[in-house]
Design a protein around this motif. Structure first.
Motif, PDB file in Angstrom:
ATOM      1  N   GLN A 144       0.826  -1.197   0.000  1.00 38.84           N
ATOM      2  CA  GLN A 144       0.000   0.000   0.000  1.00 38.84           C
ATOM      3  C   GLN A 144       0.869   1.259   0.000  1.00 38.84           C
ATOM      4  O   GLN A 144       2.075   1.201   0.292  1.00 38.84           O
ATOM      5  CB  GLN A 144      -0.915   0.000   1.232  1.00 38.84           C
ATOM      6  CG  GLN A 144      -1.806  -1.227   1.334  1.00 38.84           C
ATOM      7  CD  GLN A 144      -2.706  -1.396   0.132  1.00 38.84           C
ATOM      8  OE1 GLN A 144      -3.531  -0.540  -0.158  1.00 38.84           O
ATOM      9  NE2 GLN A 144      -2.547  -2.515  -0.583  1.00 38.84           N
ATOM     10  N   ARG A 146       2.938   4.203   1.097  1.00 40.78           N
ATOM     11  CA  ARG A 146       3.722   4.271   2.338  1.00 40.78           C
ATOM     12  C   ARG A 146       3.162   5.326   3.285  1.00 40.78           C
ATOM     13  O   ARG A 146       2.907   6.459   2.898  1.00 40.78           O
ATOM     14  CB  ARG A 146       5.186   4.593   2.022  1.00 40.78           C
ATOM     15  CG  ARG A 146       6.140   4.497   3.203  1.00 40.78           C
ATOM     16  CD  ARG A 146       6.431   3.061   3.542  1.00 40.78           C
ATOM     17  NE  ARG A 146       7.371   2.950   4.663  1.00 40.78           N
ATOM     18  CZ  ARG A 146       8.627   2.548   4.550  1.00 40.78           C
ATOM     19  NH1 ARG A 146       9.100   2.219   3.374  1.00 40.78           N
ATOM     20  NH2 ARG A 146       9.402   2.457   5.605  1.00 40.78           N
ATOM     21  N   ARG A 147       2.929   4.908   4.513  1.00 39.61           N
ATOM     22  CA  ARG A 147       2.575   5.838   5.585  1.00 39.61           C
ATOM     23  C   ARG A 147       3.792   6.042   6.467  1.00 39.61           C
ATOM     24  O   ARG A 147       4.668   5.181   6.553  1.00 39.61           O
ATOM     25  CB  ARG A 147       1.409   5.277   6.411  1.00 39.61           C
ATOM     26  CG  ARG A 147       0.086   5.210   5.670  1.00 39.61           C
ATOM     27  CD  ARG A 147      -1.045   4.789   6.600  1.00 39.61           C
ATOM     28  NE  ARG A 147      -1.014   3.379   6.909  1.00 39.61           N
ATOM     29  CZ  ARG A 147      -1.032   2.867   8.125  1.00 39.61           C
ATOM     30  NH1 ARG A 147      -1.008   3.686   9.173  1.00 39.61           N
ATOM     31  NH2 ARG A 147      -1.030   1.571   8.329  1.00 39.61           N
ATOM     32  N   VAL A 150       5.282   3.110   8.668  1.00 46.32           N
ATOM     33  CA  VAL A 150       4.558   1.841   8.501  1.00 46.32           C
ATOM     34  C   VAL A 150       4.664   1.364   7.051  1.00 46.32           C
ATOM     35  O   VAL A 150       4.406   2.128   6.122  1.00 46.32           O
ATOM     36  CB  VAL A 150       3.064   1.981   8.878  1.00 46.32           C
ATOM     37  CG1 VAL A 150       2.319   0.670   8.584  1.00 46.32           C
ATOM     38  CG2 VAL A 150       2.913   2.359  10.339  1.00 46.32           C
ATOM     39  N   GLU A 152       2.789  -1.318   4.739  1.00 44.99           N
ATOM     40  CA  GLU A 152       1.520  -2.050   4.813  1.00 44.99           C
ATOM     41  C   GLU A 152       1.288  -2.850   3.534  1.00 44.99           C
ATOM     42  O   GLU A 152       1.567  -2.378   2.431  1.00 44.99           O
ATOM     43  CB  GLU A 152       0.358  -1.087   5.024  1.00 44.99           C
ATOM     44  CG  GLU A 152      -0.999  -1.764   5.151  1.00 44.99           C
ATOM     45  CD  GLU A 152      -2.135  -0.776   5.368  1.00 44.99           C
ATOM     46  OE1 GLU A 152      -3.278  -1.232   5.554  1.00 44.99           O
ATOM     47  OE2 GLU A 152      -1.863   0.445   5.358  1.00 44.99           O
ATOM     48  N   GLN A 154      -1.855  -5.497   1.737  1.00 44.88           N
ATOM     49  CA  GLN A 154      -3.230  -5.971   1.848  1.00 44.88           C
ATOM     50  C   GLN A 154      -3.528  -6.984   0.761  1.00 44.88           C
ATOM     51  O   GLN A 154      -2.922  -6.979  -0.309  1.00 44.88           O
ATOM     52  CB  GLN A 154      -4.230  -4.805   1.733  1.00 44.88           C
ATOM     53  CG  GLN A 154      -4.362  -3.950   2.967  1.00 44.88           C
ATOM     54  CD  GLN A 154      -5.534  -2.987   2.873  1.00 44.88           C
ATOM     55  OE1 GLN A 154      -6.311  -3.024   1.922  1.00 44.88           O
ATOM     56  NE2 GLN A 154      -5.669  -2.111   3.847  1.00 44.88           N
ATOM     57  N   GLU A 163       0.875  -4.942   8.778  1.00 38.76           N
ATOM     58  CA  GLU A 163       1.563  -3.674   9.009  1.00 38.76           C
ATOM     59  C   GLU A 163       2.898  -3.965   9.695  1.00 38.76           C
ATOM     60  O   GLU A 163       2.941  -4.653  10.721  1.00 38.76           O
ATOM     61  CB  GLU A 163       0.719  -2.740   9.879  1.00 38.76           C
ATOM     62  CG  GLU A 163      -0.571  -2.284   9.207  1.00 38.76           C
ATOM     63  CD  GLU A 163      -1.376  -1.332  10.079  1.00 38.76           C
ATOM     64  OE1 GLU A 163      -0.837  -0.905  11.139  1.00 38.76           O
ATOM     65  OE2 GLU A 163      -2.524  -1.034   9.723  1.00 38.76           O
ATOM     66  N   ALA A 165       5.887  -1.964  11.377  1.00 39.29           N
ATOM     67  CA  ALA A 165       6.273  -0.646  11.882  1.00 39.29           C
ATOM     68  C   ALA A 165       7.788  -0.481  11.797  1.00 39.29           C
ATOM     69  O   ALA A 165       8.545  -1.404  12.120  1.00 39.29           O
ATOM     70  CB  ALA A 165       5.806  -0.478  13.316  1.00 39.29           C
ATOM     71  N   TRP A 182       5.180  -6.143  14.303  1.00 35.78           N
ATOM     72  CA  TRP A 182       4.375  -6.852  13.312  1.00 35.78           C
ATOM     73  C   TRP A 182       2.928  -6.886  13.767  1.00 35.78           C
ATOM     74  O   TRP A 182       2.631  -7.237  14.902  1.00 35.78           O
ATOM     75  CB  TRP A 182       4.869  -8.294  13.149  1.00 35.78           C
ATOM     76  CG  TRP A 182       6.286  -8.436  12.697  1.00 35.78           C
ATOM     77  CD1 TRP A 182       7.394  -8.548  13.481  1.00 35.78           C
ATOM     78  CD2 TRP A 182       6.756  -8.525  11.348  1.00 35.78           C
ATOM     79  NE1 TRP A 182       8.516  -8.688  12.722  1.00 35.78           N
ATOM     80  CE2 TRP A 182       8.153  -8.680  11.401  1.00 35.78           C
ATOM     81  CE3 TRP A 182       6.125  -8.491  10.103  1.00 35.78           C
ATOM     82  CZ2 TRP A 182       8.944  -8.801  10.260  1.00 35.78           C
ATOM     83  CZ3 TRP A 182       6.896  -8.615   8.964  1.00 35.78           C
ATOM     84  CH2 TRP A 182       8.294  -8.766   9.046  1.00 35.78           C
ATOM     85  N   TYR A 183       2.029  -6.550  12.858  1.00 34.28           N
ATOM     86  CA  TYR A 183       0.596  -6.607  13.167  1.00 34.28           C
ATOM     87  C   TYR A 183      -0.133  -7.161  11.954  1.00 34.28           C
ATOM     88  O   TYR A 183      -0.173  -6.534  10.893  1.00 34.28           O
ATOM     89  CB  TYR A 183       0.068  -5.206  13.511  1.00 34.28           C
ATOM     90  CG  TYR A 183      -1.433  -5.154  13.732  1.00 34.28           C
ATOM     91  CD1 TYR A 183      -2.010  -5.733  14.851  1.00 34.28           C
ATOM     92  CD2 TYR A 183      -2.266  -4.508  12.817  1.00 34.28           C
ATOM     93  CE1 TYR A 183      -3.385  -5.683  15.055  1.00 34.28           C
ATOM     94  CE2 TYR A 183      -3.640  -4.452  13.009  1.00 34.28           C
ATOM     95  CZ  TYR A 183      -4.189  -5.037  14.131  1.00 34.28           C
ATOM     96  OH  TYR A 183      -5.557  -4.994  14.324  1.00 34.28           O
TER      97      TYR A 183
END
Length: 292
Positions: A144, A146-147, A150, A152, A154, A163, A165, A182-183
């Motif tokens: 996705q 980039r934030r 993070v 990400e 999907q 996600e 971090a 890690w999430y």
């Protein structure tokens, strides 16, 4: 003759597997560790605890815990010190994901502390972490935009994601909240069917990879349809484990499918050639020829 479907614990296959939900039993995930002789204890509430022989890895299966963190696994360099790494799965996480992790953990434990306490390379932790992300990319998960802080990924249907971090994180929060390195999460966006898994910074990458491999595996998971939450039944693709038998034909079906009989021969008049002269076949009279 043995029925190949008899050993399948379910009446439907669920596609994709990250929409299967929990099996509501922890036994399969405990078996890889118990097979190594790890100690099992429980408390009056029904919580179960499994401890490695060297006391450096502890697992808790906590149905009566203080939150929805059903599974908590911690490892220690010093058995009396703070955890070196921690992994958690909530109560809606498919048990197969936990089993994939504990199976890899059992293998790492047999290899020794250099495996089950292996820290990511501090010189370039993100490069090493990419090994756990590769299975997702290879199976169609999309990176996705980039934030800040993070990375990400999907699935194409938006029903599961990861996600990772970057930067420095609070070690205590990583072990006690969802603010971990890690999430992973998946399931319908609303309701109680959503699952998650977390892993802290120093979790060996091979163990994280075992989770991402299992989550992204294209093979379906068996479930009992009536035990699945409604949100999952309405979102996932369900295929019967045993195809339904063909319906019993009705008398009308039998009549329609019966072969048609050839028509019976009947006696009828057929004109034939005859040597008998009939009036309709009379020939004109010959003309007389005068004699000379």
């Amino acid at each position: 003759m043995n029925d190949p479907d008899a050993d399948i614990d379910g009446d439907v296959y669920v596609f994709p597997r990250y929409l299967a939900g929990s099996t509501y039993t922890g036994d399969p995930a405990l078996e890889p560790l118990l097979a190594l002789g790890w100690q099992l204890t429980d408390d009056d509430l029904g919580n179960v605890y499994v401890t490695a022989p060297d006391r450096k890895i502890r697992l808790g299966h906590l149905p009566e815990g203080g939150d929805d963190g059903l599974w908590r696994i911690n490892a220690y360099e010093d058995r009396f010190g703070p955890p070196t790494w921690g992994v958690s799965f909530n109560d809606m996480c498919p048990t197969e994901f936990v089993t994939a992790f504990t199976t890899a953990l059992a293998s790492a434990y047999q290899a020794g502390p250099e495996r089950y306490l292996a820290r990511p390379n501090p010189a370039d932790p993100e490069l090493v972490a990419f090994n756990a992300i590769v299975p997702l990319i290879n199976r169609g998960w999309k990176i996705q935009p980039r934030r800040w802080g993070v990375m990400e990924l999907q699935t194409t249907d938006g029903m599961a994601g990861l996600e990772f971090a970057t930067g420095r994180l609070d070690p205590e929060k990583e072990l006690t909240t969802l603010q971990a390195r890690w999430y992973l999460q998946g399931g319908p966006t609303s309701g109680y069917a959503r699952w998650y898994a977390t892993a802290s910074t120093n979790t060996p990458i091979s163990l994280v990879t075992a989770i991402t491999e299992s989550v992204s595996d294209p093979a379906p998971l068996p479930r009992w349809k009536d035990q699945m939450l409604r949100a999952l039944r309405e979102t996932a693709q369900l295929v019967p484990v045993t195809p339904p038998p063909p319906s019993v034909p009705t008398p009308l079906d039998v009549r329609r499918s019966a072969p048609r009989r050839a028509p019976a021969l009947t006696t009828r008049s057929v004109p034939r050639w005859s040597t008998t002269t009939t009036p309709s076949a009379a020939l004109p009279a010959r003309r007389s020829v005068p004699r000379r």
